[in-house]
Motif scaffolding. Sequence first.
Motif, PDB file in Angstrom:
ATOM      1  N   PHE A  89       0.829  -1.203   0.000  1.00  0.00           N
ATOM      2  CA  PHE A  89       0.000   0.000   0.000  1.00  0.00           C
ATOM      3  C   PHE A  89       0.867   1.258   0.000  1.00  0.00           C
ATOM      4  O   PHE A  89       0.519   2.248  -0.626  1.00  0.00           O
ATOM      5  N   ILE A  90       1.979   1.220   0.674  1.00  0.00           N
ATOM      6  CA  ILE A  90       2.889   2.379   0.716  1.00  0.00           C
ATOM      7  C   ILE A  90       3.604   2.539  -0.618  1.00  0.00           C
ATOM      8  O   ILE A  90       3.624   3.619  -1.212  1.00  0.00           O
ATOM      9  N   GLU A  91       4.203   1.466  -1.109  1.00  0.00           N
ATOM     10  CA  GLU A  91       5.036   1.540  -2.317  1.00  0.00           C
ATOM     11  C   GLU A  91       4.217   1.800  -3.584  1.00  0.00           C
ATOM     12  O   GLU A  91       4.656   2.534  -4.467  1.00  0.00           O
ATOM     13  N   LEU A  92       3.049   1.186  -3.694  1.00  0.00           N
ATOM     14  CA  LEU A  92       2.252   1.354  -4.907  1.00  0.00           C
ATOM     15  C   LEU A  92       1.819   2.792  -5.101  1.00  0.00           C
ATOM     16  O   LEU A  92       1.801   3.302  -6.220  1.00  0.00           O
ATOM     17  N   ARG A  93       1.477   3.468  -4.032  1.00  0.00           N
ATOM     18  CA  ARG A  93       1.049   4.860  -4.145  1.00  0.00           C
ATOM     19  C   ARG A  93       2.176   5.730  -4.686  1.00  0.00           C
ATOM     20  O   ARG A  93       1.936   6.678  -5.422  1.00  0.00           O
ATOM     21  N   LYS A  94       3.414   5.411  -4.349  1.00  0.00           N
ATOM     22  CA  LYS A  94       4.570   6.157  -4.855  1.00  0.00           C
ATOM     23  C   LYS A  94       4.717   5.998  -6.365  1.00  0.00           C
ATOM     24  O   LYS A  94       5.283   6.853  -7.024  1.00  0.00           O
ATOM     25  N   GLN A  95       4.220   4.884  -6.900  1.00  0.00           N
ATOM     26  CA  GLN A  95       4.321   4.608  -8.332  1.00  0.00           C
ATOM     27  C   GLN A  95       3.018   4.919  -9.078  1.00  0.00           C
ATOM     28  O   GLN A  95       2.799   4.440 -10.183  1.00  0.00           O
ATOM     29  N   MET A  96       2.154   5.702  -8.433  1.00  0.00           N
ATOM     30  CA  MET A  96       0.887   6.118  -9.038  1.00  0.00           C
ATOM     31  C   MET A  96      -0.027   4.932  -9.357  1.00  0.00           C
ATOM     32  O   MET A  96      -0.700   4.890 -10.372  1.00  0.00           O
ATOM     33  N   VAL A  97      -0.017   3.956  -8.465  1.00  0.00           N
ATOM     34  CA  VAL A  97      -0.880   2.789  -8.589  1.00  0.00           C
ATOM     35  C   VAL A  97      -1.890   2.849  -7.443  1.00  0.00           C
ATOM     36  O   VAL A  97      -1.524   3.124  -6.303  1.00  0.00           O
ATOM     37  N   ALA A  98      -3.145   2.613  -7.760  1.00  0.00           N
ATOM     38  CA  ALA A  98      -4.188   2.622  -6.742  1.00  0.00           C
ATOM     39  C   ALA A  98      -4.429   1.204  -6.243  1.00  0.00           C
ATOM     40  O   ALA A  98      -4.984   0.386  -6.969  1.00  0.00           O
ATOM     41  N   PRO A  99      -4.005   0.895  -5.013  1.00  0.00           N
ATOM     42  CA  PRO A  99      -4.329  -0.417  -4.449  1.00  0.00           C
ATOM     43  C   PRO A  99      -5.756  -0.404  -3.904  1.00  0.00           C
ATOM     44  O   PRO A  99      -6.161   0.555  -3.242  1.00  0.00           O
ATOM     45  N   ILE A 100      -6.518  -1.440  -4.202  1.00  0.00           N
ATOM     46  CA  ILE A 100      -7.901  -1.531  -3.729  1.00  0.00           C
ATOM     47  C   ILE A 100      -8.059  -2.840  -2.971  1.00  0.00           C
ATOM     48  O   ILE A 100      -7.803  -3.917  -3.513  1.00  0.00           O
ATOM     49  N   ALA A 101      -8.454  -2.731  -1.715  1.00  0.00           N
ATOM     50  CA  ALA A 101      -8.674  -3.901  -0.866  1.00  0.00           C
ATOM     51  C   ALA A 101     -10.165  -4.215  -0.835  1.00  0.00           C
ATOM     52  O   ALA A 101     -10.976  -3.345  -0.534  1.00  0.00           O
ATOM     53  N   LEU A 102     -10.522  -5.458  -1.158  1.00  0.00           N
ATOM     54  CA  LEU A 102     -11.913  -5.896  -1.177  1.00  0.00           C
ATOM     55  C   LEU A 102     -12.127  -6.968  -0.121  1.00  0.00           C
ATOM     56  O   LEU A 102     -11.261  -7.807   0.097  1.00  0.00           O
ATOM     57  N   THR A 103     -13.290  -6.929   0.496  1.00  0.00           N
ATOM     58  CA  THR A 103     -13.660  -7.978   1.431  1.00  0.00           C
ATOM     59  C   THR A 103     -15.177  -8.076   1.479  1.00  0.00           C
ATOM     60  O   THR A 103     -15.877  -7.078   1.285  1.00  0.00           O
ATOM     61  N   GLN A 104     -15.683  -9.268   1.703  1.00  0.00           N
ATOM     62  CA  GLN A 104     -17.128  -9.462   1.830  1.00  0.00           C
ATOM     63  C   GLN A 104     -17.634  -8.978   3.185  1.00  0.00           C
ATOM     64  O   GLN A 104     -18.805  -8.696   3.339  1.00  0.00           O
ATOM     65  N   ASN A 105     -16.740  -8.922   4.166  1.00  0.00           N
ATOM     66  CA  ASN A 105     -17.154  -8.575   5.515  1.00  0.00           C
ATOM     67  C   ASN A 105     -16.151  -7.593   6.115  1.00  0.00           C
ATOM     68  O   ASN A 105     -15.035  -7.963   6.449  1.00  0.00           O
ATOM     69  N   TYR A 106     -16.559  -6.362   6.247  1.00  0.00           N
ATOM     70  CA  TYR A 106     -15.676  -5.304   6.739  1.00  0.00           C
ATOM     71  C   TYR A 106     -15.159  -5.596   8.143  1.00  0.00           C
ATOM     72  O   TYR A 106     -14.027  -5.275   8.470  1.00  0.00           O
ATOM     73  N   ASP A 107     -15.977  -6.239   8.966  1.00  0.00           N
ATOM     74  CA  ASP A 107     -15.535  -6.584  10.324  1.00  0.00           C
ATOM     75  C   ASP A 107     -14.300  -7.489  10.293  1.00  0.00           C
ATOM     76  O   ASP A 107     -13.389  -7.324  11.091  1.00  0.00           O
ATOM     77  N   ASP A 108     -14.262  -8.458   9.348  1.00  0.00           N
ATOM     78  CA  ASP A 108     -13.081  -9.319   9.207  1.00  0.00           C
ATOM     79  C   ASP A 108     -11.842  -8.490   8.895  1.00  0.00           C
ATOM     80  O   ASP A 108     -10.761  -8.753   9.396  1.00  0.00           O
TER      81      ASP A 108
END
Length: 163
Positions: A31-50
Motif C-alpha cells: 500500500f505504501i510503495e504502490l502509491r509512490k508509483q501512481m498505482v491505486a491499491p484496492i482492498a476488497l472484502t465481503q465482511n468489513y468486520d473481518d
Amino acid sequence: MFYGLEGKKIILMDECHHLLENNVEFVGRMFIELRKQMVAPIALTQNYDDFLNSKIGRVIAVNSFNKIFFRQEIASSDFVTDFDKKKISSLVTKKGEYSEFYLKTSVNRKILRYLPSELEYELFTSDYEENLRQQAFFEHLTKVGFDFNKIIEAWVRIKYALN
C-alpha cells in the motif's frame, strides 16, 4: 515494478483480510510503495468486520479515502457509525437490474445505485446457474479457437437478443 506501463494502474486484492492473515508486512508495504508509483491499491472484502480484525487492516481503513459497502451485517466501530450501519442495512439489489451501495468518504456519505450494462452484468455476475451456462458456452467456443473477447461478445448478443 510498472516500468514502461502508461496510464493509471489499479491492483485489486479480493478477500484482502485473508491476505492479511499471513502477509501483513507485504500488504502494508504494498500500500505504501504502490502509491509512490501512481498505482491505486484496492482492498476488497465481503465482511468489513473481518478486515478490521488486524492492525494493518485498520491502518488501511484509516488511510483509505473511499470506502464502498454493499449490504452486510456490520458492527459499530471507530470506522462505522450507527448512521452508516443504518444506511448499509437499507441497501437494495434487484438481480439483473441494479445494486445499491454506500459510499463513505471524508466529506460524503451517500447511497448510490450501480446499473450494469449487459456486458458488465455478464462479466461480474455471481449467479451460479448463469455462470454454469456461460462456462459451457465458453468451453465449447474456446475449443474451436475463439478468444475471450469474441466469446463474451457473442454470449451477450445471443443472450440478450433472445430475451
